[in-house]
Write a protein that holds these residues in place. Sequence first.
Motif, PDB file in Angstrom:
ATOM      1  N   HIS A   6      -5.055  -0.939 -19.594  1.00 24.04           N
ATOM      2  CA  HIS A   6      -4.772   0.455 -19.962  1.00 24.04           C
ATOM      3  C   HIS A   6      -3.552   0.968 -19.197  1.00 24.04           C
ATOM      4  N   ALA A   7      -3.483   0.649 -17.911  1.00 20.94           N
ATOM      5  CA  ALA A   7      -2.335   1.069 -17.100  1.00 20.94           C
ATOM      6  C   ALA A   7      -1.046   0.443 -17.629  1.00 20.94           C
ATOM      7  N   THR A  53       3.585  -4.664  -4.729  1.00 26.45           N
ATOM      8  CA  THR A  53       3.321  -4.553  -6.171  1.00 26.45           C
ATOM      9  C   THR A  53       1.853  -4.754  -6.508  1.00 26.45           C
ATOM     10  N   ALA A  54       1.166  -5.619  -5.791  1.00 27.45           N
ATOM     11  CA  ALA A  54      -0.264  -5.838  -6.072  1.00 27.45           C
ATOM     12  C   ALA A  54      -1.054  -4.565  -5.803  1.00 27.45           C
ATOM     13  N   ALA A  55      -0.757  -3.900  -4.701  1.00 24.19           N
ATOM     14  CA  ALA A  55      -1.446  -2.652  -4.378  1.00 24.19           C
ATOM     15  C   ALA A  55      -1.096  -1.560  -5.391  1.00 24.19           C
ATOM     16  N   LEU A  56       0.164  -1.528  -5.837  1.00 21.12           N
ATOM     17  CA  LEU A  56       0.554  -0.526  -6.834  1.00 21.12           C
ATOM     18  C   LEU A  56      -0.196  -0.762  -8.141  1.00 21.12           C
ATOM     19  N   ARG A  57      -0.301  -2.018  -8.587  1.00 22.30           N
ATOM     20  CA  ARG A  57      -1.061  -2.312  -9.802  1.00 22.30           C
ATOM     21  C   ARG A  57      -2.509  -1.854  -9.656  1.00 22.30           C
ATOM     22  N   ALA A  58      -3.107  -2.149  -8.523  1.00 23.29           N
ATOM     23  CA  ALA A  58      -4.505  -1.768  -8.305  1.00 23.29           C
ATOM     24  C   ALA A  58      -4.670  -0.246  -8.290  1.00 23.29           C
ATOM     25  N   ARG A  59      -3.775   0.452  -7.618  1.00 22.94           N
ATOM     26  CA  ARG A  59      -3.866   1.919  -7.549  1.00 22.94           C
ATOM     27  C   ARG A  59      -3.612   2.556  -8.916  1.00 22.94           C
ATOM     28  N   ARG A  63      -6.224   4.712 -11.093  1.00 22.65           N
ATOM     29  CA  ARG A  63      -5.851   6.044 -11.585  1.00 22.65           C
ATOM     30  C   ARG A  63      -6.056   6.134 -13.097  1.00 22.65           C
ATOM     31  N   CYS A  64      -5.700   5.078 -13.819  1.00 25.20           N
ATOM     32  CA  CYS A  64      -5.775   5.100 -15.281  1.00 25.20           C
ATOM     33  C   CYS A  64      -7.202   4.980 -15.805  1.00 25.20           C
TER      34      CYS A  64
END
Length: 68
Positions: A6-7, A53-59, A63-64
């Motif tokens: 979804h993100a 980037t891994a943490a950004l994808r997870a966050r 959020r999404c």
Amino acid sequence: MSALEHALDQIQRGAWVLTTRTAADGTVTYVAHRPPGWSGSGDPFEEITAPDTAALRARLAHRCRRDA
């Protein structure tokens, strides 16, 4: 559809802009923010940051989840 899918779909549709910021000491922060002029639901100045980037994808996926 998973939260990460979804993100990624939201990124492809232009609901999020991915970028980086580099501090004076060279530290890089990965950022997802709403595009300029955002008129969709939510805060147009919303921003998600992470150290990699891994943490950004997870966050972003977390959020999404509330938008799914």
